[in-house]
Scaffold this active site. Structure first.
Site, PDB file in Angstrom:
ATOM      1  N   LYS A 164       9.978  -1.722  10.439  1.00 20.34           N
ATOM      2  CA  LYS A 164       9.753  -1.584   8.997  1.00 20.34           C
ATOM      3  C   LYS A 164      10.617  -0.425   8.516  1.00 20.34           C
ATOM      4  CE  LYS A 164       5.688  -1.712   6.059  1.00 20.34           C
ATOM      5  NZ  LYS A 164       6.148  -2.682   5.082  1.00 20.34           N
TER       6      LYS A 164
HETATM    7  N1  PMP Z   1       6.627  -8.953   5.814  1.00 22.94           N
HETATM    8  C1  PMP Z   1       7.199  -7.924   5.175  1.00 22.94           C
HETATM    9  C2  PMP Z   1       8.656  -7.953   4.918  1.00 22.94           C
HETATM   10  C3  PMP Z   1       6.421  -6.826   4.774  1.00 22.94           C
HETATM   11  O1  PMP Z   1       6.965  -5.796   4.139  1.00 22.94           O
HETATM   12  C4  PMP Z   1       5.032  -6.832   5.027  1.00 22.94           C
HETATM   13  C5  PMP Z   1       4.173  -5.674   4.584  1.00 22.94           C
HETATM   14  N2  PMP Z   1       4.148  -4.658   5.556  1.00 22.94           N
HETATM   15  C6  PMP Z   1       4.486  -7.940   5.702  1.00 22.94           C
HETATM   16  C7  PMP Z   1       5.306  -8.978   6.075  1.00 22.94           C
HETATM   17  C8  PMP Z   1       3.024  -7.984   6.043  1.00 22.94           C
HETATM   18  O2  PMP Z   1       2.748  -7.069   7.065  1.00 22.94           O
HETATM   19  P1  PMP Z   1       1.337  -6.360   7.209  1.00 22.94           P
HETATM   20  O3  PMP Z   1       0.322  -7.430   7.213  1.00 22.94           O
HETATM   21  O4  PMP Z   1       1.392  -5.615   8.480  1.00 22.94           O
HETATM   22  O5  PMP Z   1       1.186  -5.473   6.019  1.00 22.94           O
END
Ligand code: PMP
Length: 310
Positions: A164
């Site tokens: 991320k």
């Molecule tokens: N895909 C992307 C590109 C994201 O930014 C997020 C948010 N973090 C998610 C999927 C969902 O991830 P999570 O459930 O861990 O928040």
């Protein structure tokens, strides 16, 4: 400061490099490496109000992804997980919050510019603030209208999609701007192969003939923690979940149901894609079951291993 964004209005303090600092004092230099090259990693986590007080949902999983994201860029976060945990809990207590969003970030700070970041110091910060339903309260009930973006998701062979990374979110920003500019609430991005990847900040699930599909990690997606949660909740309820699915654009249009998952978006139904109505054009029964299970879980805080009570 009068120009403070509304969402940060009540925030008194943030945590920066080991100290609690006043909101207005949490500043960095304009020659910060991450500002120029996007060399930062971050997390988004939610803390929910439960009968046992504020409870951070799947904190350890988010922390693990945070350190893993850092590894990719040699961002060796200069704090132990226990220190970040203590700082976050203390921040939530100091801010007096029952529920909130948590944003840890680590990035290359002010040092020499140039693409080798190794001489730049690693900065670490945490902010917490109240944040309601990301796509709106109504979206949770009625669903959202989405459009397939003309921007493709970058491939995991170009930039790791399991990290991320701050800089890579320009891809999500482009997709969001395009969708909103065209009157849609959110986008769906296809990967380089032209198959469905995910939303700009959400994973995607499809329901067909009572079975559940979600795009696999090799489709250039972030391995969402809400995605993992939804898979587990669905399996516990007896659903067959295909979590390594390849989904074509056309399959979106003919799906019985579609929904997004994400820390910010939680479990949000999708009611149309490119103006094609999905199912009955409202929250479908399987989506409703998973969404209800999700909110029952986070509002009860009833699963020891997934909650950290503040
Ligand atoms: N895909 C992307 C590109 C994201 O930014 C997020 C948010 N973090 C998610 C999927 C969902 O991830 P999570 O459930 O861990 O928040």
């Amino acid at each position: 400061m009068s120009d403070r964004p509304e969402m940060f209005e009540g925030v008194d303090e943030l945590w920066l490099d080991g100290e609690f600092v006043d909101f207005e004092d949490a500043r960095i230099h304009v020659l910060t490496h991450a500002l120029h090259y996007g060399t930062g990693v971050f997390e988004g986590v939610r803390c929910y109000e439960t009968e046992r007080g504020p409870a951070i949902f799947r904190w350890e999983d988010h922390l693990e992804r945070f350190y893993d994201s850092g590894k990719v860029y040699d961002i060796d976060i200069p704090f132990e997980p226990a220190e970040l945990t203590a700082a976050t809990e203390e921040l939530i207590r100091r801010e007096g919050l029952q529920s909130c969003y948590i944003r840890p970030i680590a990035f290359y700070g002010y040092g020499p510019l140039g693409l080798n970041p190794s001489k730049a110091p690693i900065k670490t910060a945490i902010g917490v603030w109240p944040w309601g339903a990301y796509l709106g309260e109504e979206a949770l009930e009625e669903g959202v209208d989405v459009a397939v973006s003309s921007w493709r998701k970058y491939s995991s062979s170009q930039i790791p999609t399991n990290a991320k990374t701050t800089g890579t979110y320009v891809n999500s920003v482009l997709a969001s701007l395009e969708a909103k500019g065209n009157g849609y609430t959110e986008a769906i991005v296809l990967n380089k192969e032209g198959n469905v990847a995910e939303g700009p900040g959400e994973n995607i699930f499809l329901v067909r003939d009572g079975e559940i599909y979600t795009t696999g990690l090799a489709e250039s997606i972030l391995d969402g923690i809400t995605r993992q949660t939804a898979i587990e909740l669905a399996e516990e309820r007896g659903y067959e979940v295909h979590d390594e699915a390849t989904i074509s654009r056309g399959e979106l249009y003919t799906a019985d149901e579609l929904f997004f998952t994400g820390t910010a978006a939680e479990v949000t139904p999708i009611r149309s894609v490119d103006d094609n109505v999905i199912g009955e054009g409202t929250k479908g029964p399987v989506t409703d079951e998973i969404q209800t299970a999700f909110f029952d879980l986070v509002e009860s805080g009833d699963r020891e291993e997934w909650f950290r009570y503040v």
